[in-house]
Design a protein around this motif. Structure first.
Motif, mmCIF file in Angstrom:
data_model
loop_
_atom_site.group_PDB
_atom_site.id
_atom_site.type_symbol
_atom_site.label_atom_id
_atom_site.label_comp_id
_atom_site.label_asym_id
_atom_site.label_seq_id
_atom_site.Cartn_x
_atom_site.Cartn_y
_atom_site.Cartn_z
ATOM 1 N N PRO A 1 5.249 -8.291 16.858
ATOM 2 C CA PRO A 1 4.060 -7.500 17.196
ATOM 3 C C PRO A 1 3.182 -7.146 15.997
ATOM 4 O O PRO A 1 2.019 -6.819 16.168
ATOM 5 C CB PRO A 1 4.646 -6.231 17.822
ATOM 6 C CG PRO A 1 6.024 -6.136 17.273
ATOM 7 C CD PRO A 1 6.482 -7.551 17.064
ATOM 8 N N GLN B 1 3.474 -4.815 23.627
ATOM 9 C CA GLN B 1 4.674 -5.025 22.826
ATOM 10 C C GLN B 1 5.824 -5.514 23.711
ATOM 11 O O GLN B 1 6.553 -6.415 23.337
ATOM 12 C CB GLN B 1 5.098 -3.726 22.136
ATOM 13 C CG GLN B 1 4.002 -3.097 21.303
ATOM 14 C CD GLN B 1 3.633 -3.930 20.101
ATOM 15 O OE1 GLN B 1 4.498 -4.274 19.312
ATOM 16 N NE2 GLN B 1 2.375 -4.258 19.962
ATOM 17 N N SER C 1 0.497 -17.339 23.732
ATOM 18 C CA SER C 1 -0.652 -16.662 24.344
ATOM 19 C C SER C 1 -0.761 -17.006 25.825
ATOM 20 O O SER C 1 -1.107 -16.157 26.655
ATOM 21 C CB SER C 1 -1.944 -17.052 23.633
ATOM 22 O OG SER C 1 -1.914 -16.594 22.309
ATOM 23 N N ASP D 1 -1.310 -10.486 13.891
ATOM 24 C CA ASP D 1 -2.574 -10.345 14.614
ATOM 25 C C ASP D 1 -2.581 -11.155 15.910
ATOM 26 O O ASP D 1 -3.061 -10.694 16.930
ATOM 27 C CB ASP D 1 -3.749 -10.775 13.726
ATOM 28 C CG ASP D 1 -3.997 -9.795 12.596
ATOM 29 O OD1 ASP D 1 -3.626 -8.614 12.745
ATOM 30 O OD2 ASP D 1 -4.548 -10.217 11.563
ATOM 31 N N LYS E 1 -2.140 -3.814 21.916
ATOM 32 C CA LYS E 1 -1.385 -5.049 22.154
ATOM 33 C C LYS E 1 -0.112 -4.750 22.929
ATOM 34 O O LYS E 1 0.609 -3.794 22.631
ATOM 35 C CB LYS E 1 -1.014 -5.729 20.833
ATOM 36 C CG LYS E 1 -2.211 -6.303 20.122
ATOM 37 C CD LYS E 1 -1.893 -7.187 18.943
ATOM 38 C CE LYS E 1 -0.653 -6.912 18.189
ATOM 39 N NZ LYS E 1 -0.501 -7.632 16.943
ATOM 40 N N VAL F 1 -0.572 -13.467 18.945
ATOM 41 C CA VAL F 1 0.711 -13.592 19.635
ATOM 42 C C VAL F 1 1.241 -14.993 19.370
ATOM 43 O O VAL F 1 0.610 -15.981 19.737
ATOM 44 C CB VAL F 1 0.542 -13.359 21.153
ATOM 45 C CG1 VAL F 1 1.852 -13.570 21.882
ATOM 46 C CG2 VAL F 1 -0.001 -11.977 21.422
ATOM 47 N N ASN G 1 6.995 -9.187 22.919
ATOM 48 C CA ASN G 1 6.301 -9.795 21.793
ATOM 49 C C ASN G 1 7.249 -9.658 20.606
ATOM 50 O O ASN G 1 7.489 -8.556 20.127
ATOM 51 C CB ASN G 1 4.976 -9.062 21.539
ATOM 52 C CG ASN G 1 4.199 -9.660 20.391
ATOM 53 O OD1 ASN G 1 4.688 -10.515 19.652
ATOM 54 N ND2 ASN G 1 2.975 -9.201 20.227
#
Length: 148
Positions: free
Chosen positions: A121, A97, A71, A124, A95, A126, A118
């Motif tokens: 993905p 990606q 995060s 929920d 979000k 990261v 990510n």
């Protein structure tokens, strides 16, 4: 006694140097305290091995199963995104990606690139990310050809 003109020239010179040497927030992602974490895998390549790609620097960090670090890396990427001269982003359900950001240095005709992905993905939170930083004279088109 120094004149007003000297001070103006001095301030302009300092501002020019500061702008041209602008650091990126993601630079902190490559510091020893981050690289030493068990959840982090890092790669750093410089020099001759990159000449064929028209690059001078390649660094990457992959964070696995570490929500806090992943995060934080995402936050650093988003901070730098605000100053990108070109961008490509993939967002799904709000979000990020993946992201590809370009930073041009007009005087030296070099480029800096940030690639973010990510890796999970569907989750929920990261928790797994990859960050790549590249620097050199390679254009965006050249890099896309290399990665195909």
């Amino acid at each position: 006694m120094l004149t007003k003109r000297f001070y103006i020239i001095f301030i302009c010179l300092v501002a020019t140097i500061a702008i041209s040497a602008q650091e990126l927030s993601i630079d902190d992602c490559f510091e020893d305290n981050i690289l030493a974490r068990k959840s982090v895998t890092a790669v750093k390549v410089k020099g001759e091995r990159l000449k064929a790609y028209n690059l001078t620097t390649f660094r990457s960090v992959t964070v696995a199963a570490d929500k806090r670090t992943a995060s934080w890396v995402l936050r650093m990427v988003k901070e730098d995104a605000a100053n990108a001269t070109d961008r490509e982003e993939g967002v799904k359900q709000g979000k990020l990606q993946y992201a590809f950001y370009v930073f041009r240095h007009k005087k030296s005709k070099t480029y800096r690139y940030i690639f973010f992905r990510n890796n999970k993905p569907e989750q929920d939170a990261v928790t797994d990310v990859t960050l790549v930083y590249m620097e050199g004279k390679a254009t965006l088109g050249e890099l896309k050809q290399m990665f195909k």
